[in-house]
Design an enzyme around this catalytic site. Structure first.
Site, PDB file in Angstrom:
ATOM      1  N   HIS A  65       0.822  -1.208   0.000  1.00 40.49           N
ATOM      2  CA  HIS A  65       0.000   0.000   0.000  1.00 40.49           C
ATOM      3  C   HIS A  65       0.856   1.258   0.000  1.00 40.49           C
ATOM      4  O   HIS A  65       0.344   2.371  -0.106  1.00 40.49           O
ATOM      5  CB  HIS A  65      -0.943   0.009   1.217  1.00 40.49           C
ATOM      6  N   HIS A  95       7.688   6.944   5.704  1.00 45.29           N
ATOM      7  CA  HIS A  95       6.868   6.603   4.538  1.00 45.29           C
ATOM      8  C   HIS A  95       6.009   7.811   4.189  1.00 45.29           C
ATOM      9  O   HIS A  95       6.001   8.813   4.909  1.00 45.29           O
ATOM     10  CB  HIS A  95       5.997   5.369   4.816  1.00 45.29           C
ATOM     11  N   HIS A 120       5.530  10.678   7.038  1.00 47.24           N
ATOM     12  CA  HIS A 120       5.488  10.193   8.416  1.00 47.24           C
ATOM     13  C   HIS A 120       6.829   9.573   8.784  1.00 47.24           C
ATOM     14  O   HIS A 120       7.264   8.608   8.147  1.00 47.24           O
ATOM     15  CB  HIS A 120       4.382   9.144   8.594  1.00 47.24           C
ATOM     16  N   HIS A 201      -3.401   3.402   9.612  1.00 45.61           N
ATOM     17  CA  HIS A 201      -3.883   2.232   8.866  1.00 45.61           C
ATOM     18  C   HIS A 201      -3.803   1.020   9.788  1.00 45.61           C
ATOM     19  O   HIS A 201      -3.151   1.080  10.833  1.00 45.61           O
ATOM     20  CB  HIS A 201      -3.102   2.029   7.565  1.00 45.61           C
TER      21      HIS A 201
END
Length: 261
Positions: A65, A95, A120, A201
């Site tokens: 992802h 990321h 992040h 997430h």
């Protein structure tokens, strides 16, 4: 965390996550919309202190992802201290999040305004825990610096990262990525907002002290397009680009957002 059971499309996207991860409807979920008029200046907040050793950069990994730039976190060589934190936190990876067009893609928003993307930098509490895996579910386990990214001039400091994406184009690929100082990606001012929240997430653990920089960094439309060229499909499968990988803002539910400025 099986990445096959969640994603960012209508079938397995953020609206569906609560079926497998009930904490998605918890009281401390991230991201949030930062309402600047309601953020309270807190004079007790210290300046953020980052000390990153470029030699700890290790590899770049396509996680399906998104992609992670992973650091050697076996010792306190790249650390975040100060700010709202009582302990020293060790950098484990950074990321990005982005969207399918340049006018959105950030996870946090400021007074409702969406940015083109968000960086992040993920750190774990090495004073109290022995690994990121142990810290990830603990209330004081993680500290993440969030940097909003605004479409504009090209950002030369991002280019080494973006140029490495061709070596990890498909899911599961990893490649060496060394000698990189992630502080080069931070804005010139480290004024920040801070609040208690979660991973954005699955598994969505409520374990994150967020430090969101007030100042954004820029990247060009071409650089954003490089991010969207990453594939969530494995080698040999039909190509599925990662066009969007951001969760919308979640309800504040009575939490306080503090400002260092």
């Amino acid at each position: 965390m099986a990445s096959a059971d969640w994603g960012y499309d209508s079938k397995n996207g953020p609206d569906q996550w609560s079926k497998l991860y009930p904490i998605a409807n918890g009281n401390n979920q991230s991201p949030i919309d930062i309402k600047t008029s309601e953020a309270k200046h807190d004079s007790s907040l210290k300046p953020v202190s980052v000390s990153y050793n470029p030699a700890t950069a290790k590899e770049i990994v396509n996680v399906g992802h998104s992609f992670h730039v992973v650091f050697d976190d076996s010792s306190n060589q790249s650390v975040l201290k100060g700010g709202p934190l009582a302990d020293s936190y060790r950098l484990t990876q950074f990321h990005f999040h982005w969207g399918n067009s340049n006018d959105h893609g950030s996870e946090h928003t400021v007074d409702g305004a969406k940015y083109s993307g968000e960086l992040h930098l993920v750190h774990w509490n090495s004073a109290k825990y022995s690994s990121a895996a142990e810290a990830i579910s603990k209330a004081d386990g993680l500290a993440i610096i969030g940097v909003l990214m605004k479409v504009g001039p090209a950002n030369p400091n991002l280019q080494k990262v973006l140029d490495a994406l061709s070596s990890v184009k498909t899911k599961g690929k990893r490649a060496p990525f060394t000698n990189f100082d992630p502080s080069s990606l931070l804005p010139s001012s480290l004024d920040y907002w801070t609040y208690f929240g979660s991973l954005t997430h699955p598994p969505l653990h409520e374990s994150v002290t967020w430090v969101i920089c007030k100042e954004s960094i820029s990247l060009s439309p071409e650089q954003l397009a490089q991010l969207r060229g990453l594939l969530s499909s494995a080698e040999g499968e039909p190509a599925v680009p990662v066009l969007s990988n951001h969760r919308p803002p979640q309800p504040l539910k009575g939490r306080t957002v503090r400002a260092s400025f």
